[in-house]
Design a protein around this motif. Structure first.
Motif, mmCIF file in Angstrom:
data_model
loop_
_atom_site.group_PDB
_atom_site.id
_atom_site.type_symbol
_atom_site.label_atom_id
_atom_site.label_comp_id
_atom_site.label_asym_id
_atom_site.label_seq_id
_atom_site.Cartn_x
_atom_site.Cartn_y
_atom_site.Cartn_z
ATOM 1 N N ASP A 59 0.664 -1.334 0.066
ATOM 2 C CA ASP A 59 0.030 -0.001 0.087
ATOM 3 C C ASP A 59 0.902 1.399 -0.058
ATOM 4 O O ASP A 59 0.689 2.154 -0.712
ATOM 5 C CB ASP A 59 -0.833 -0.054 1.216
ATOM 6 N N ALA A 60 1.950 1.095 0.834
ATOM 7 C CA ALA A 60 2.750 2.087 0.835
ATOM 8 C C ALA A 60 3.679 2.706 -0.496
ATOM 9 O O ALA A 60 3.933 3.860 -0.934
ATOM 10 C CB ALA A 60 3.878 2.184 1.920
ATOM 11 N N LEU A 61 3.816 1.552 -1.176
ATOM 12 C CA LEU A 61 4.421 1.502 -2.467
ATOM 13 C C LEU A 61 3.779 2.306 -3.422
ATOM 14 O O LEU A 61 4.060 2.960 -4.212
ATOM 15 C CB LEU A 61 4.998 0.188 -2.957
ATOM 16 N N GLN A 62 2.275 1.777 -3.624
ATOM 17 C CA GLN A 62 1.512 2.374 -4.380
ATOM 18 C C GLN A 62 1.503 3.842 -4.364
ATOM 19 O O GLN A 62 1.297 4.760 -5.220
ATOM 20 C CB GLN A 62 -0.024 1.707 -4.459
ATOM 21 N N GLN A 63 1.465 4.468 -3.222
ATOM 22 C CA GLN A 63 1.362 5.961 -2.747
ATOM 23 C C GLN A 63 2.648 6.470 -3.027
ATOM 24 O O GLN A 63 2.562 7.454 -3.778
ATOM 25 C CB GLN A 63 1.239 6.260 -1.407
ATOM 26 N N ILE A 64 3.711 5.950 -2.897
ATOM 27 C CA ILE A 64 5.008 6.353 -3.507
ATOM 28 C C ILE A 64 5.070 6.401 -5.155
ATOM 29 O O ILE A 64 5.461 7.313 -5.601
ATOM 30 C CB ILE A 64 6.319 5.308 -3.065
ATOM 31 N N ARG A 65 4.542 5.478 -5.721
ATOM 32 C CA ARG A 65 4.652 5.249 -7.046
ATOM 33 C C ARG A 65 3.688 6.497 -7.585
ATOM 34 O O ARG A 65 3.955 7.160 -8.872
ATOM 35 C CB ARG A 65 4.111 4.051 -7.869
ATOM 36 N N GLU B 294 4.999 9.305 7.362
ATOM 37 C CA GLU B 294 4.153 8.000 7.815
ATOM 38 C C GLU B 294 4.209 7.144 6.667
ATOM 39 O O GLU B 294 4.421 5.963 6.931
ATOM 40 C CB GLU B 294 2.732 8.379 8.390
ATOM 41 N N VAL B 295 3.896 7.463 5.374
ATOM 42 C CA VAL B 295 3.891 6.682 4.354
ATOM 43 C C VAL B 295 5.379 6.042 4.176
ATOM 44 O O VAL B 295 5.773 4.765 3.894
ATOM 45 C CB VAL B 295 3.807 7.385 3.082
ATOM 46 N N ARG B 296 6.537 7.040 3.981
ATOM 47 C CA ARG B 296 7.964 6.494 4.101
ATOM 48 C C ARG B 296 8.223 5.493 5.010
ATOM 49 O O ARG B 296 8.821 4.414 4.808
ATOM 50 C CB ARG B 296 8.730 7.695 3.919
ATOM 51 N N SER B 297 7.649 5.823 6.348
ATOM 52 C CA SER B 297 8.105 5.019 7.483
ATOM 53 C C SER B 297 7.230 3.567 7.353
ATOM 54 O O SER B 297 7.909 2.643 7.638
ATOM 55 C CB SER B 297 7.619 5.718 8.900
ATOM 56 N N ALA B 298 6.230 3.643 6.894
ATOM 57 C CA ALA B 298 5.593 2.095 6.486
ATOM 58 C C ALA B 298 6.365 1.323 5.593
ATOM 59 O O ALA B 298 6.307 0.370 5.959
ATOM 60 C CB ALA B 298 3.897 2.627 6.358
#
Length: 525
Positions: A327-333, A344-348
């Protein structure tokens, strides 16, 4: 197994790898035996050792050529059948293979020509150097290939880059000195030495039974028995090291090899015999030896080895963490770069990214792992269990044959020391019948190593089902059948050439420089 694109691609690679591995062990072992024989020739000057080197070198040449031909195809398959795998880990996996080609194969291929055509053009020492260069090249080739394979078993020194969606080298030193790769190298090379030793022993025994070339046969058997005994003992010791490393890096493989469904109190027992039942998740009629598995797997009497059931529970936990990472990877992409996403996304992703591969196991059941149900997660966790009966019996056949080779080479080592190699025809016949057994052991060893890693093409990082190319099943099936036909023809050709060369026997070897009386004195008389 359903004949989908994944199953067909796996079957095709397994077929070509098993065929190729019929040639590799003999090449590894014979190259060293040739170097040993020629070293004796250079040290003693006795022509019989030159004749031996030439004869066994002819058989080595036949095997070497076909080994190269079958090995090249395997590397092309990474791009043809496993394109996403090549894209995902090519930066890491490709480096050892490139070094193997530039360093080892070029060395081996260059000096193999000097070995065959340089007998009357090089000095004794010069030709001996060429022979040792061929042996070193063959073994260095195995080293770099097994470094690549060892990384697939234990992916150290690497990190996933969420911006490029690829694995990248973080520490090449760690990749190079990966303990799993080093253990696999010495174990595989020792198995190759055993293969060559049993081959030379068996062919020489056949000559003894036929009363042909007794001097060459006796000397060859002496070298093979000595070399084979040392190699057989090494295989057992180094195989034990591989088992110990599996406890740390591939727990599920070890549990499947032992058909250990439940975690046993320390020290775990070794299952000598039994009938694993994967459907019932138990092993029927198990005969166990107390403590042995604990000593092999942990080197202690106090540490337990987790069973399959416990490891499946651990896999479920890692799948859930992998979903968080996905899920965090999809937000990064979506953001394009890591720096643009919320902390918090990077940390996840940083906290759970090492389990991203476990989320990809869910791709078999749902398109988006984030939509997976509890039942999907449970199924994916049980998919981490390889086929237990296959591993259980493959391992035991391999180990049983390993101890047989120790016994066989020990007997012939004793007979050679007592100069009684021709006294026991029954043992000579046993040596002849034992010729194919090292190949059987090697193939079962390959099955344990590679089939035992499933469902991972890279342990814990990339599932096999996610690594294939986007091809039609019909296309892969067609090439699979084509490879099977061509490789079978190559095997038949090699067997025919080998048998023909063995039946013909060694060529008479004239050595002008070994003359004790100059030609001029003979003419004067």
């Amino acid at each position: 197994m359903e004949l989908d694109i994944v199953a067909l691609s796996r079957l095709q690679f397994a077929l070509t790898a098993l065929y190729h591995f019929l040639f590799v062990p003999l090449t590894l072992g014979l190259s060293v035996l040739l170097a040993i024989m020629e070293t004796v020739y250079v040290m003693t000057g006795r022509p019989i050792w030159r004749q031996m080197t030439k004869f066994w070198g002819k058989l080595f040449g036949i095997n070497f050529v076909l080994g190269v031909a079958t090995g090249i195809v395997m590397e092309f398959q990474f791009g043809m059948n496993w394109s996403y795998y090549s894209h995902y880990v090519g930066d890491i996996f490709g480096a050892p293979l490139a070094i193997e080609g530039l360093m080892a194969f070029f060395l081996e291929a260059t000096f193999v020509g000097l070995f065959f055509f340089g007998w009357d053009k090089l000095s004794k020492v010069g030709h001996l150097i060429s022979t040792w260069a061929v042996a070193l090249g063959s073994n260095f080739s195995a080293l770099w290939i097994l470094i690549a394979n060892g990384w697939m078993q234990n992916p150290v020194g690497s990190a996933f880059n969420p911006e490029t969606m690829r694995m990248e080298v973080a520490d090449f030193y760690a990749v190079l000195f990966n303990p799993v790769a080093q253990a696999k190298f010495v174990h595989t090379v020792s198995a190759g030495y055993v293969t060559a030793a049993i081959f030379v022993l068996g062919v020489s025994a056949w000559y003894m039974l036929k009363n042909r070339y007794p001097e060459l046969a006796k000397r060859s058997m002496t070298v093979a028995a000595s070399f084979g005994l040392a190699a057989s003992l090494s295989v057992v010791v180094l195989g034990d090291e591989s088992g110990y490393l599996s406890t740390e890096h591939q727990k599920m493989k070890l549990a499947a090899i032992e058909a250990m469904w439940e975690t046993e109190p320390a020290p775990a027992a070794f299952t000598l015999f039994g009938f694993p039942d994967q459907a019932a998740r138990e092993t029927h009629y198990a005969v166990k030896i107390p403590w042995v598995m604990g000593l092999i797997g942990t080197r202690t009497l106090t540490q337990e080895i987790p069973g399959i059931d416990e490891l499946v529970v651990r896999a479920e936990e890692r799948i859930r963490r992998g979903i968080t990472a996905f899920d965090a990877l999809q937000q990064i992409r979506a953001a394009g770069v890591v720096s643009k996403v919320a902390p918090e996304v990077r940390s996840a992703f940083e906290d759970n990214g090492h389990d991203l591969g476990y989320a990809l196991l869910l791709k078999r059941f749902v398109d988006d792992p984030r939509q997976a149900s509890a039942e999907d997660i449970r199924k994916a966790a049980w998919d981490t269990v390889p086929h237990v009966p296959t591993l259980f019996w493959s391992f035991r056949v391999m180990v049983g044959l390993g101890f047989f080779f120790i016994a066989l080479t020990s007997v012939f080592f004793y007979l050679s020391a007592r100069r009684r190699l021709d006294r026991y025809p029954g043992l000579l016949r046993l040596a002849v019948f034992a010729i194919p057994l090292p190949w059987i052991a090697a193939e079962f060893g390959w099955i344990v190593a590679e089939f035992g890693r499933q469902p991972w093409i890279i342990e814990g990082v990339l599932p096999t089902a996610a690594a294939v190319s986007n091809l039609g099943a019909t296309t892969v099936l067609f090439t699979l059948l084509g490879f099977a036909l061509i490789y079978t023809i190559l095997i038949v050709i090699e067997m025919a050439l080998m048998v023909r060369a063995i039946r013909k026997g060694p060529e008479p070897d004239e050595e002008p420089e070994a003359e004790l009386v100059p030609r001029s004195l003979v003419a004067a008389e």
